[in-house]
Design an enzyme around this catalytic site. Structure first.
Site, PDB file in Angstrom:
ATOM      1  N   GLY A  12       0.810  -1.213   0.000  1.00 20.83           N
ATOM      2  CA  GLY A  12       0.000   0.000   0.000  1.00 20.83           C
ATOM      3  C   GLY A  12       0.843   1.263   0.000  1.00 20.83           C
ATOM      4  O   GLY A  12       0.611   2.188  -0.787  1.00 20.83           O
ATOM      5  N   TYR A 190      -8.505 -16.823   4.067  1.00 19.58           N
ATOM      6  CA  TYR A 190      -7.800 -15.861   3.212  1.00 19.58           C
ATOM      7  C   TYR A 190      -7.972 -16.238   1.744  1.00 19.58           C
ATOM      8  O   TYR A 190      -8.331 -15.403   0.910  1.00 19.58           O
ATOM      9  CB  TYR A 190      -6.325 -15.807   3.592  1.00 19.58           C
ATOM     10  CG  TYR A 190      -5.530 -14.796   2.801  1.00 19.58           C
ATOM     11  CD1 TYR A 190      -5.539 -13.448   3.172  1.00 19.58           C
ATOM     12  CD2 TYR A 190      -4.771 -15.173   1.699  1.00 19.58           C
ATOM     13  CE1 TYR A 190      -4.815 -12.506   2.455  1.00 19.58           C
ATOM     14  CE2 TYR A 190      -4.046 -14.237   0.979  1.00 19.58           C
ATOM     15  CZ  TYR A 190      -4.069 -12.908   1.353  1.00 19.58           C
ATOM     16  OH  TYR A 190      -3.360 -11.985   0.632  1.00 19.58           O
TER      17      TYR A 190
END
Length: 329
Positions: A12, A190
């Site tokens: 990010g 996940y």
């Protein structure tokens, strides 16, 4: 304007810095879980790009109330969004199945298992404050609600708007079930959430391309980040790192650094969305000698399943937002 909900570290943060390297004129809005993280990330970005336009918004993708408050604020502050990078994700209590690794070595499937984590990674999930499975809520449903609430800023603009989801090579159909799409009964939450991400992107293109909204899916590869370091003790990673750099000569998805992992995200920033295949996942890759490139791969998704899942998401949205009417316009 580029909106980037993320963990404000790892891929990010690298993505924010790389986007500004591509175009220093963009207004970058970073979305983190709290003000402290947002401001710390903003300071890191401004340290290398002091003239950049960087604003922040606090948003916890695992909390519907937080999402609704943040999207209300964003609708007040901006008239349109050009890019939304959907990068936030969690993998709570990951465990490595060393027995499966040994069987992979004996069966000759070890490299495949090391590059996809197929059969060797399990997680322990739990319910969040909204009564949803935490991984599903944070990795997929929170992003879905974010997109739905920002639809007015994404559709009908002069130029197309883009959704770019961070998926994974670990996104497998075998871990996903329509009858248990929150993955309450399994141990691969996940993987399930990332396969659900692929399905969602596919159906969003079918629903919204004619309104100027396009969705793409990327895989950053194996990146050493805060999430990765929780899988094994730090001393083991230090011992394994030379081996991992060696493996990269045989496994192009071992991008290893967040900067490399953001390659596909940045590549899509420069593409015309009309030219992209909605059934393709774009993988960040790195050669053994460190050359970065992007490799498109067809996703193993069924469009009929994607449509059915989308309808389930709409039903869940209606159910869960019922108690948040005061935060809805």
């Amino acid at each position: 304007l580029s909106l980037t909900p993320s963990r404000c570290s790892g891929v990010g943060l690298a993505l924010c810095q790389r986007l500004l390297e591509e175009d220093g004129r963009i207004h970058l809005c970073i979305a983190c879980r709290n003000e402290q993280k947002s401001e710390a990330t903003r300071d890191l970005i401004l340290a290398t790009h002091p003239s950049a336009q960087v604003s922040t918004v606090d948003i916890d993708l695992g909390s519907l109330a937080s999402i609704l408050r943040a999207t209300r604020e964003l609708r007040c502050r901006f008239q349109r969004l050009d890019f939304v990078y959907l990068n936030a994700g969690i993998m709570p209590n990951p465990h490595v199945n060393f027995k499966a690794l040994w069987h992979g070595l004996l069966s000759g499937r070890l490299l495949h298992m090391l590059t996809t984590a197929e059969g060797i990674m399990t997680q322990t999930d739990r319910l969040n404050g909204d009564g949803l499975q935490e991984v599903f809520a944070t990795n997929l449903f929170g992003h879905f609600i974010l997109v739905r609430q920002l639809q007015a800023l994404l559709c009908g603009n002069e130029k197309p708007s883009r959704l770019i989801w961070t998926s994974s090579s670990n996104a497998r159909e075998s871990a996903f079930s329509l009858s248990d799409y929150q993955h309450a009964k399994g141990q691969e939450s996940y993987s399930s959430s990332k396969y659900a991400t692929d399905l969602t992107s596919v159906v969003l293109n079918r629903k919204f391309n004619n309104q100027g909204l396009y969705s793409s899916v990327v895989c950053p590869g194996l990146v050493m980040s805060n999430m990765t370091y929780r899988i094994l003790p730090v001393f083991m990673w230090k011992l394994l790192m030379p081996i991992m750099w060696l493996i990269r000569f045989f496994a192009k998805t071992y991008t290893l650094t967040p900067y490399n992992g953001a390659e596909a995200h940045v590549w899509l920033f420069k593409q015309k969305p009309e030219s992209l295949d909605s059934l393709v996942k774009y993988h960040s890759c790195t050669s053994g000698l460190g050359k970065r490139y992007v490799e498109p791969q067809k996703m193993d998704v069924d469009e009929d399943t994607a449509e059915k899942f989308y309808q389930k998401l709409l039903e869940l949205e209606e159910q869960t937002l019922e108690k948040y009417k005061d935060l809805l316009d």
